[in-house]
Scaffold this active site. Structure first.
Site, PDB file in Angstrom:
ATOM      1  N   ASP A   1     -54.389 -50.865 -90.432  1.00 59.87           N
ATOM      2  CA  ASP A   1     -54.439 -51.520 -91.753  1.00 59.87           C
ATOM      3  C   ASP A   1     -53.162 -52.333 -91.933  1.00 59.87           C
ATOM      4  O   ASP A   1     -52.057 -51.850 -91.655  1.00 59.87           O
ATOM      5  CB  ASP A   1     -54.575 -50.458 -92.859  1.00 59.87           C
ATOM      6  CG  ASP A   1     -54.961 -51.070 -94.193  1.00 59.87           C
ATOM      7  OD1 ASP A   1     -54.236 -51.971 -94.682  1.00 59.87           O
ATOM      8  OD2 ASP A   1     -55.969 -50.652 -94.770  1.00 59.87           O
ATOM      9  N   ILE A   2     -53.323 -53.559 -92.380  1.00 60.04           N
ATOM     10  CA  ILE A   2     -52.185 -54.471 -92.501  1.00 60.04           C
ATOM     11  C   ILE A   2     -51.286 -54.111 -93.701  1.00 60.04           C
ATOM     12  O   ILE A   2     -50.141 -54.537 -93.776  1.00 60.04           O
ATOM     13  CB  ILE A   2     -52.688 -55.944 -92.578  1.00 60.04           C
ATOM     14  CG1 ILE A   2     -51.654 -56.906 -92.035  1.00 60.04           C
ATOM     15  CG2 ILE A   2     -53.159 -56.326 -93.969  1.00 60.04           C
ATOM     16  CD1 ILE A   2     -51.404 -56.807 -90.573  1.00 60.04           C
TER      17      ILE A   2
ATOM     18  N   HIS B   1     -66.035 -48.955 -93.944  1.00 63.18           N
ATOM     19  CA  HIS B   1     -64.882 -48.544 -93.141  1.00 63.18           C
ATOM     20  C   HIS B   1     -64.320 -47.232 -93.666  1.00 63.18           C
ATOM     21  O   HIS B   1     -64.444 -46.924 -94.849  1.00 63.18           O
ATOM     22  CB  HIS B   1     -63.783 -49.622 -93.155  1.00 63.18           C
ATOM     23  CG  HIS B   1     -63.344 -50.043 -94.516  1.00 63.18           C
ATOM     24  ND1 HIS B   1     -64.048 -50.933 -95.292  1.00 63.18           N
ATOM     25  CD2 HIS B   1     -62.270 -49.686 -95.269  1.00 63.18           C
ATOM     26  CE1 HIS B   1     -63.427 -51.122 -96.438  1.00 63.18           C
ATOM     27  NE2 HIS B   1     -62.345 -50.366 -96.459  1.00 63.18           N
TER      28      HIS B   1
ATOM     29  N   HIS C   1     -60.669 -45.109 -93.795  1.00 62.47           N
ATOM     30  CA  HIS C   1     -59.213 -45.150 -93.598  1.00 62.47           C
ATOM     31  C   HIS C   1     -58.784 -43.824 -92.961  1.00 62.47           C
ATOM     32  O   HIS C   1     -59.157 -42.759 -93.460  1.00 62.47           O
ATOM     33  CB  HIS C   1     -58.482 -45.250 -94.939  1.00 62.47           C
ATOM     34  CG  HIS C   1     -58.766 -46.478 -95.746  1.00 62.47           C
ATOM     35  ND1 HIS C   1     -57.838 -47.472 -95.941  1.00 62.47           N
ATOM     36  CD2 HIS C   1     -59.860 -46.871 -96.451  1.00 62.47           C
ATOM     37  CE1 HIS C   1     -58.333 -48.418 -96.727  1.00 62.47           C
ATOM     38  NE2 HIS C   1     -59.565 -48.076 -97.054  1.00 62.47           N
TER      39      HIS C   1
HETATM   40  P1  AMP Z   1     -60.778 -50.981 -99.355  1.00 62.21           P
HETATM   41  O1  AMP Z   1     -61.917 -51.976 -99.305  1.00 62.21           O
HETATM   42  O2  AMP Z   1     -60.295 -50.732-100.763  1.00 62.21           O
HETATM   43  O3  AMP Z   1     -61.118 -49.683 -98.651  1.00 62.21           O
HETATM   44  O4  AMP Z   1     -59.522 -51.591 -98.618  1.00 62.21           O
HETATM   45  C1  AMP Z   1     -59.638 -52.498 -97.578  1.00 62.21           C
HETATM   46  C2  AMP Z   1     -58.424 -52.364 -96.688  1.00 62.21           C
HETATM   47  O5  AMP Z   1     -58.484 -53.388 -95.707  1.00 62.21           O
HETATM   48  C3  AMP Z   1     -57.076 -52.488 -97.396  1.00 62.21           C
HETATM   49  O6  AMP Z   1     -56.310 -51.307 -97.159  1.00 62.21           O
HETATM   50  C4  AMP Z   1     -56.445 -53.724 -96.738  1.00 62.21           C
HETATM   51  O7  AMP Z   1     -55.044 -53.582 -96.557  1.00 62.21           O
HETATM   52  C5  AMP Z   1     -57.161 -53.795 -95.410  1.00 62.21           C
HETATM   53  N1  AMP Z   1     -57.201 -55.127 -94.842  1.00 62.21           N
HETATM   54  C6  AMP Z   1     -57.652 -56.267 -95.419  1.00 62.21           C
HETATM   55  N2  AMP Z   1     -57.535 -57.315 -94.584  1.00 62.21           N
HETATM   56  C7  AMP Z   1     -57.016 -56.832 -93.431  1.00 62.21           C
HETATM   57  C8  AMP Z   1     -56.665 -57.414 -92.180  1.00 62.21           C
HETATM   58  N3  AMP Z   1     -56.811 -58.723 -91.941  1.00 62.21           N
HETATM   59  N4  AMP Z   1     -56.154 -56.615 -91.215  1.00 62.21           N
HETATM   60  C9  AMP Z   1     -55.984 -55.289 -91.448  1.00 62.21           C
HETATM   61  N5  AMP Z   1     -56.304 -54.674 -92.599  1.00 62.21           N
HETATM   62  C10 AMP Z   1     -56.806 -55.427 -93.585  1.00 62.21           C
END
Ligand code: AMP
Length: 124
Positions: free
Chosen positions: A29-30, A92, A94
């Site tokens: 995660d970025i 996804h 985490h």
């Molecule tokens: P959520 O939809 O709330 O579960 O969160 C989506 C997650 O995706 C967040 O923690 C973001 O930091 C992560 N995220 C979004 N874009 C990217 C990316 N390009 N690379 C890695 N992680 C990402």
């Protein structure tokens, strides 16, 4: 339009890749909440985990289990699982190496070298 995660899976957007098989993909995660924060994603683009067909759901959870055990083995910390999905409409999970400073929504700032260092430790 493809989700940002589909673009990552296709290699159109860079990522710190941890794992890939025929049905799933994992990368850092970025905006990590703890160092090693990983996202595990089904290759089939479906919004919610409970909308996946059984085969994709089982493949996703097999990868979640495999990477969690490896994360705990490598880092010596319990692996937390979190499902939110309100930011990116592509299912996804985490995976977070727990530490006592962890807070939901926290955003650690890591350098590229730090991302790459933890990626190499966790990659399977
Ligand atoms: P959520 O939809 O709330 O579960 O969160 C989506 C997650 O995706 C967040 O923690 C973001 O930091 C992560 N995220 C979004 N874009 C990217 C990316 N390009 N690379 C890695 N992680 C990402």
């Amino acid at each position: 339009m493809s989700s940002i995660f589909t673009k990552i899976i296709k290699g159109e957007i860079p990522c710190y890749k941890i794992y890939e098989d025929d049905k799933t993909f994992a990368f850092l995660d970025i905006n990590p909440e703890t160092k090693g924060h990983t996202l595990v994603v089904p290759k089939n683009e479906v919004d919610k985990i409970y909308e996946l067909d059984d085969e994709d759901y089982e493949a996703l959870m097999r990868t979640v289990k495999k990477l969690s055990k490896n994360m705990e083995k490598v880092l010596g910390r319990r692996t937390l699982w979190k499902v939110i999905g309100t930011d990116v409409p592509h299912a996804h999970v985490h995976l977070l190496p727990y530490d006592e400073t962890w807070e939901h929504g926290r955003n650690l700032k890591l350098t590229e070298e730090e991302f790459e260092e933890i990626r190499q430790k966790l990659a399977l």
